[in-house]
Scaffold this active site. Structure first.
Site, mmCIF file in Angstrom:
data_model
loop_
_atom_site.group_PDB
_atom_site.id
_atom_site.type_symbol
_atom_site.label_atom_id
_atom_site.label_comp_id
_atom_site.label_asym_id
_atom_site.label_seq_id
_atom_site.Cartn_x
_atom_site.Cartn_y
_atom_site.Cartn_z
ATOM 1 N N THR A 70 32.552 -1.063 9.045
ATOM 2 C CA THR A 70 32.251 -0.893 10.474
ATOM 3 C C THR A 70 30.766 -1.100 10.750
ATOM 4 O O THR A 70 30.394 -1.820 11.682
ATOM 5 C CB THR A 70 32.708 0.496 10.961
ATOM 6 O OG1 THR A 70 34.139 0.543 10.920
ATOM 7 C CG2 THR A 70 32.232 0.774 12.378
ATOM 8 N N CYS A 323 42.531 2.714 11.125
ATOM 9 C CA CYS A 323 41.586 3.025 12.201
ATOM 10 C C CYS A 323 42.282 3.300 13.522
ATOM 11 O O CYS A 323 41.720 3.906 14.411
ATOM 12 C CB CYS A 323 40.598 1.874 12.384
ATOM 13 S SG CYS A 323 39.643 1.570 10.904
#
Length: 380
Positions: A70, A323
């Site tokens: 990320t 996620c």
């Protein structure tokens, strides 16, 4: 226990945990400190950088340690946009990217950038021709993932890289988080400028990662502070994490050829088994797909209920990506592929590691068939 959720995270190798503990307890100095303990830590950090660079076949000066995929994706996308905003404000990506890419792009849209989201075919793949058609004189960055985290589709990175050889001013970012060690990728041959990897996807530790930044390519840092990671990533370096990342990558790359062949065999076995169960549709394409991911839909059944029922048998799989799996919305990737909403809502992902076995696959197929039959009886 059978763990088939390796795309969400992998179990760290014992050697990785051992190296992390050793560095944390014996070489705990701050690598920025002038004393000997700091010097030892700095040396370990440099060695880890050299190892990662060698394994990715790039220069040590092109490797920057991060906290994972990320951060790497955000740094590459936002950093490139910031540095190049006076040259152009147009970026290109696909409609099936990881949330960390999608959300970064959406944030840039709010800041006045224009984003082209490329469509995908029924296999979840973009067309390289569409990439070229979308290019404008104000295009500054193209970001395409190597392997889709939900269905395992491999994107045409080589074709896109070849196209971009004609456009030297356009930067190319590849999210290789799901592909590393499983699907080969040459960063230099494919004209990649930035590439993100995450340690916990290949038996390293959570909170560790690296971003490849091609020599000469510029990014604006996300964090303000000290001069760590050559001013690209301020904050005291996670030396033990970097050493653990290098160790995990080395072990994974050593196992890659044999491990990938094994996973392909298990994936094929699972595909055959699932095809024999009524009411199951497989969403992962046969061609140009990663060897470790198999996504399927359970017609007329809630995937959450199915996953918890499998868990009762000590089998662990997942819905969409980790996620976004706790959100009760259908998979955006599957919807973009043209999968009906009811099927996208009932999708399940199996994801393998080098350590999974054919015996486990056989057990899982049997358990899936029994679970589907039991749930259908309850529903009817």
């Amino acid at each position: 226990m059978i763990y088939f959720d390796n795309s969400a995270t992998t179990k760290p190798y014992k050697e990785v945990l051992d190296s992390f503990m050793t560095v944390s307890s014996e070489y705990f100095g701050n690598p920025s400190s002038l004393h000997g303990l700091g010097g030892q830590a700095e040396k370990l950090l440099s060695q880890a950088r050299e190892q990662v660079a060698k394994l990715l076949e790039v220069k040590p000066s092109e490797i920057y340690f991060t906290s994972g995929g990320t951060e790497g994706n955000n740094l590459a996308i936002k950093g490139a946009a910031s540095v190049n905003r006076n040259r152009g404000r147009h970026l290109i990506t696909s409609s099936v990217e990881h949330p960390s890419v999608r959300a970064a792009m959406e944030q840039l849209e709010q800041e006045g950038f224009e984003i082209t989201y490329l469509p995908v075919d029924e296999a979840g793949r973009i067309s390289a021709a569409d990439v070229e058609k979308a290019i404008r004189k104000e295009t500054i960055l193209i970001s395409i993932m190597q392997v889709n985290n939900e269905v395992g589709t491999v994107q045409p990175i080589e074709e896109v890289g070849n196209i971009l050889k004609k456009y030297p001013a356009i930067l190319f970012h590849v999210d290789a988080v799901q592909g590393i060690g499983k699907v080969p990728l040459s960063l230099t041959e494919n004209r990649v400028d930035f590439c993100s990897i995450s340690g916990h996807k290949f038996h390293g530790l959570k909170g560790t990662g690296a971003l490849y930044i091609r020599e000469g390519a510029r990014l604006a840092p996300l964090f303000s502070g000290g001069s760590q990671e050559r001013k690209m990533r301020s904050g005291t370096e996670n030396v033990a994490g970097a050493v653990a990342l290098a160790k995990a990558l080395r072990i994974t790359m050593a196992k890659s050829i044999a491990g990938t062949a094994k996973m392909k065999k298990i994936q094929s076995m699972l595909r055959t088994g699932l095809n024999g169960i009524e009411g199951i549709n497989i969403n992962t394409p046969i061609e140009d797909a990663a060897p470790h991911i198999l996504n399927f839909s359970l017609n007329g059944m809630k995937s959450e209920v199915f996953i918890h029922a499998l868990e009762q048998r000590e089998i662990f799989v997942s819905t969409t990506s980790a996620c976004s799996s706790k959100k009760k919305s259908p998979s955006k990737t599957l919807l973009e592929m043209g999968v009906p909403e009811s099927s996208a809502e009932s999708a399940v992902r199996i994801s393998l590691s080098f350590d999974n076995t054919e015996a486990e696959a056989g057990t899982v197929i049997e358990a899936i068939e029994k679970t589907v039959n039991q749930l259908r009886k309850v529903m009817n």
